[in-house]
Design a protein around this motif. Structure first.
Motif, PDB file in Angstrom:
ATOM      1  N   PHE A 169       0.511  -1.114   0.070  1.00 41.99           N
ATOM      2  CA  PHE A 169      -0.143  -0.007  -0.255  1.00 41.99           C
ATOM      3  C   PHE A 169       0.394   1.336   0.403  1.00 41.99           C
ATOM      4  CE2 PHE A 169      -2.154  -3.598   2.058  1.00 41.99           C
ATOM      5  CZ  PHE A 169      -3.140  -3.488   0.857  1.00 41.99           C
ATOM      6  N   PHE A 170       2.092   0.991  -0.528  1.00 39.42           N
ATOM      7  CA  PHE A 170       2.968   2.594  -0.571  1.00 39.42           C
ATOM      8  C   PHE A 170       2.310   3.326  -1.579  1.00 39.42           C
ATOM      9  CE2 PHE A 170       7.298   4.598  -1.027  1.00 39.42           C
ATOM     10  CZ  PHE A 170       7.185   5.127  -0.346  1.00 39.42           C
ATOM     11  N   ALA A 171       2.541   3.983  -1.011  1.00 41.38           N
ATOM     12  CA  ALA A 171       1.688   5.089  -2.153  1.00 41.38           C
ATOM     13  C   ALA A 171       2.629   6.013  -3.304  1.00 41.38           C
ATOM     14  CB  ALA A 171       0.780   6.973  -1.555  1.00 41.38           C
ATOM     15  N   MET A 172       3.937   5.841  -2.940  1.00 39.51           N
ATOM     16  CA  MET A 172       4.500   6.652  -4.343  1.00 39.51           C
ATOM     17  C   MET A 172       5.186   4.704  -5.484  1.00 39.51           C
ATOM     18  SD  MET A 172       4.193   9.188  -3.700  1.00 39.51           S
ATOM     19  CE  MET A 172       5.910   9.743  -4.946  1.00 39.51           C
ATOM     20  N   SER A 173       4.955   4.075  -4.780  1.00 37.69           N
ATOM     21  CA  SER A 173       4.494   2.792  -5.638  1.00 37.69           C
ATOM     22  C   SER A 173       3.556   3.006  -6.593  1.00 37.69           C
ATOM     23  CB  SER A 173       4.606   1.324  -4.848  1.00 37.69           C
ATOM     24  OG  SER A 173       5.887   1.476  -4.066  1.00 37.69           O
ATOM     25  N   PHE A 174       2.675   3.249  -6.260  1.00 43.75           N
ATOM     26  CA  PHE A 174       1.538   3.154  -7.056  1.00 43.75           C
ATOM     27  C   PHE A 174       1.747   4.539  -8.193  1.00 43.75           C
ATOM     28  CE2 PHE A 174      -0.603   0.537  -4.171  1.00 43.75           C
ATOM     29  CZ  PHE A 174      -1.476  -0.187  -4.849  1.00 43.75           C
ATOM     30  N   VAL A 175       2.154   5.332  -7.455  1.00 44.88           N
ATOM     31  CA  VAL A 175       2.495   6.625  -8.358  1.00 44.88           C
ATOM     32  C   VAL A 175       3.296   6.777  -9.201  1.00 44.88           C
ATOM     33  CG1 VAL A 175       3.521   8.951  -8.406  1.00 44.88           C
ATOM     34  CG2 VAL A 175       1.936   8.202  -6.144  1.00 44.88           C
TER      35      VAL A 175
END
Length: 298
Positions: A169-175
């Motif tokens: 759920f690490f946001a910057m991985s999705f970004v």
């Protein structure tokens, strides 16, 4: 500059730093018998040759989070330098290449027990490495090797996947995955990753700036300029210190929507924030010409 430190940082006489340029990066000197001895390096003191900095980081067995901080300082220094050609052509400047060299080395040291790292530090290194590989793919000229471009994208995807294994759920991985898909022209996939990031962080005080800008870029690419403008406005409201390029994006949306006066105001604001921003300068000039009855299309 070597200084004694027990807190890991020091403030100025007013107890605060004027800007990130005034904040030293603290590297504990592990080779010394004095446990409080540290090396303080300010962003404007970073050596031109990243190998010099890497030598220090390796000699002191620095935490990988410090490697990330050094890379970030190189990156910010490059953006601050006012390299108009870099911004216009989206090519990595020398300083940005230095930042990439530090991140590449940190990525290669992730499994080396000599360099400690916490969970967040590992995530930051992996995502940053992925983003740099996306940049490298974009820097391959259209006449260049498609295989080379795909190799960079594959390396980026591997970094993002490794980060998601550490924290799904690490946001910057999705970004990062959103940026990669957007760079490849896959707007639907890019929308999924940016939108998922915003939904997962909707209960926080504010959104994730790269995800907001990513959604704005997706909407603009689809011709939905009103929706893109809304995302840019949200980004500026929640992140008032966001860079001038955000105002440029909003200005382009306003122009497409026929809001010429508002578009000009956005470009003027962008130029006042960053007089070296090529897009803002050109956009303002075109709008000035349009106001004089000699308009062009943007």
């Amino acid at each position: 500059m070597v200084a004694q430190s027990t807190s890991g940082a020091s403030a100025g006489e007013n107890g605060a730093y004027e800007s990130w340029m005034d904040i030293p990066i603290i590297i504990p000197v592990t080779s010394s018998y004095k446990s409080t001895l540290t090396l303080e390096i300010y962003p404007d003191e970073l050596p031109d040759d990243p190998e010099v900095m890497l030598g220090i980081l390796r000699d002191e067995s620095a935490d990988l989070s410090i490697w990330y901080d050094i890379a970030l300082a190189y990156h910010r220094t490059a953006l601050r330098s006012g390299d108009a050609r870099t911004r216009a052509l989206r090519l990595p400047s020398d300083a940005l290449s230095r930042s990439g060299a530090i991140i590449d080395a940190a990525n290669g040291a992730l499994d080396d027990v000599r360099y400690p790292s916490d969970r967040t530090g590992r995530l930051r290194v992996l995502v940053s490495s992925g983003v740099f590989n996306v940049r490298r793919a974009l820097s391959v000229p259209s006449s260049g090797s498609a295989a080379e471009r795909e190799e960079h994208y594959a390396a980026a995807d591997e970094c993002f996947n490794r980060a998601q294994k550490i924290d799904p759920f690490f946001a910057m991985s999705f970004v990062g995955k959103g940026l990669m898909n957007l760079a490849q022209g896959r707007t639907e996939q890019a929308r999924f990753f940016f939108d998922t990031t915003l939904k997962n962080t909707k209960n926080s005080n504010r959104g994730v700036l790269p995800a907001l800008l990513g959604m704005a870029a997706v909407c603009y690419a689809e011709g939905r300029h009103d929706a893109a403008a809304e995302y840019y406005c949200t980004a500026i409201t929640e992140f008032p210190d966001s860079p001038a390029s955000v105002r440029v994006g909003l200005g382009l949306c306003c122009y497409r929507l026929g809001q010429v006066d508002r578009a000009r105001a956005c470009m003027e604001r962008a130029v006042s924030m960053d007089p070296t921003n090529v897009e803002a300068i050109v956009g303002k000039a075109v709008l000035d010409l349009a106001a004089a009855g000699r308009g062009g299309d943007m």
